[in-house]
Design a protein around this motif. Sequence first.
Motif, short mmCIF file in Angstrom:
data_model
loop_
_atom_site.label_atom_id
_atom_site.label_comp_id
_atom_site.label_asym_id
_atom_site.label_seq_id
_atom_site.Cartn_x
_atom_site.Cartn_y
_atom_site.Cartn_z
N LEU A 85 -10.55 16.84 -4.18
CA LEU A 85 -11.94 17.21 -4.47
C LEU A 85 -12.09 18.70 -4.72
N GLY A 86 -11.10 19.47 -4.35
CA GLY A 86 -11.11 20.91 -4.52
C GLY A 86 -9.74 21.44 -4.17
N ASP A 87 -9.60 22.76 -4.12
CA ASP A 87 -8.30 23.35 -3.81
C ASP A 87 -7.92 23.18 -2.34
N THR A 88 -8.89 22.89 -1.47
CA THR A 88 -8.60 22.79 -0.03
C THR A 88 -9.05 21.47 0.59
N THR A 89 -9.61 20.56 -0.18
CA THR A 89 -10.11 19.30 0.39
C THR A 89 -9.68 18.11 -0.45
N GLU A 90 -9.56 16.97 0.21
CA GLU A 90 -9.23 15.73 -0.48
C GLU A 90 -9.93 14.56 0.19
N LEU A 91 -10.22 13.54 -0.60
CA LEU A 91 -10.72 12.26 -0.12
C LEU A 91 -9.54 11.34 0.11
N ARG A 92 -9.60 10.56 1.21
CA ARG A 92 -8.49 9.69 1.57
C ARG A 92 -8.99 8.27 1.84
N VAL A 93 -8.31 7.29 1.25
CA VAL A 93 -8.58 5.87 1.51
C VAL A 93 -7.25 5.26 1.94
N GLU A 94 -7.22 4.65 3.14
CA GLU A 94 -5.95 4.24 3.74
C GLU A 94 -6.06 2.85 4.36
N THR A 95 -4.97 2.10 4.30
CA THR A 95 -4.89 0.78 4.92
C THR A 95 -3.44 0.47 5.25
N ASP A 96 -3.23 -0.40 6.24
CA ASP A 96 -1.89 -0.93 6.51
C ASP A 96 -1.59 -2.16 5.67
N GLY A 97 -2.54 -2.53 4.79
CA GLY A 97 -2.30 -3.56 3.80
C GLY A 97 -2.10 -4.95 4.39
N ARG A 98 -1.24 -5.68 3.77
CA ARG A 98 -0.94 -7.06 4.19
C ARG A 98 -0.12 -7.05 5.47
N ASN A 99 -0.47 -7.92 6.41
CA ASN A 99 0.22 -8.00 7.69
C ASN A 99 0.73 -9.43 7.88
N ILE A 100 2.04 -9.59 8.03
CA ILE A 100 2.65 -10.91 8.25
C ILE A 100 3.44 -10.83 9.55
#
Length: 255
Positions: A68-83
């Motif tokens: 989003l800028g030189d010092t910030t970021e947006l993060r979207v995270e998941t452990d996804g599929r779990n078996i």
Amino acid sequence: MGLACSVQLAHAGDDDAISPDRPNVANSSQVVGHGRVQVEIGANWDRQRDDDLHVRTLSTPALLRIGLGDTTELRVETDGRNIEHTRDRATGARTTSAGWNATSIGFKWHFAEGAGAHPALGLIGQVALPTGSTALRGRGLLPQLALAAEWELPKDWSLAVTQGAGSDLDDNGARYGYGILAASLGKKFNERAQGFLEVAAPQIASASHGGKQVQVDAGVSWLLNKDCQVDAMVVRGLNRNTPDLSLAFGLSVRR
């Protein structure tokens, strides 16, 4: 955005080379940079054996980072599929369950550059949303906040320390707080390859809420080019609350 990346070794030593947060617990303080998009995906295999059950779990973690800028970021995270495959040692009965883990959304703020004895610093905040499969979904919002510190050491060594706290739900659905602490010693072998050795406590909680999880892990990463990296890690659990053996393999790509 495609995840394929060609091998261009001429770019491997670029100062602007990709800096993923995977695969270990300690995070980088760095952000991806303004206008950049970075995807970090992997496959994790865990084995936990106790007197009653043998449990093997496969998950597919993924992290999307948007500058989003030189010092910030947006993060979207998941452990996804779990078996999860479970075997009862007494009866020999086997069960398999599968589902999707919850997704978290958050940010990273890189607020200090490293210089000498002063570390580079980044603040990472995220909130797990009540998403995913019913069996793996939490109730309400589950926040987490962590401080990532990094020191550049002589002879291509480095030290990364992450400490933080968060909120989660136990098996009975009760909310509890936990701490996080990890220290990772890294070594750059050449322009493309580096390794690390880490001691980490991904969860520090009371015995009634799962107790402490403590592990030692080691891994390597390899730059295919300045925007693409592969990694591998092996983890050994140090107490009964932690999977006794884990393996992780991953790919990180930046555009």
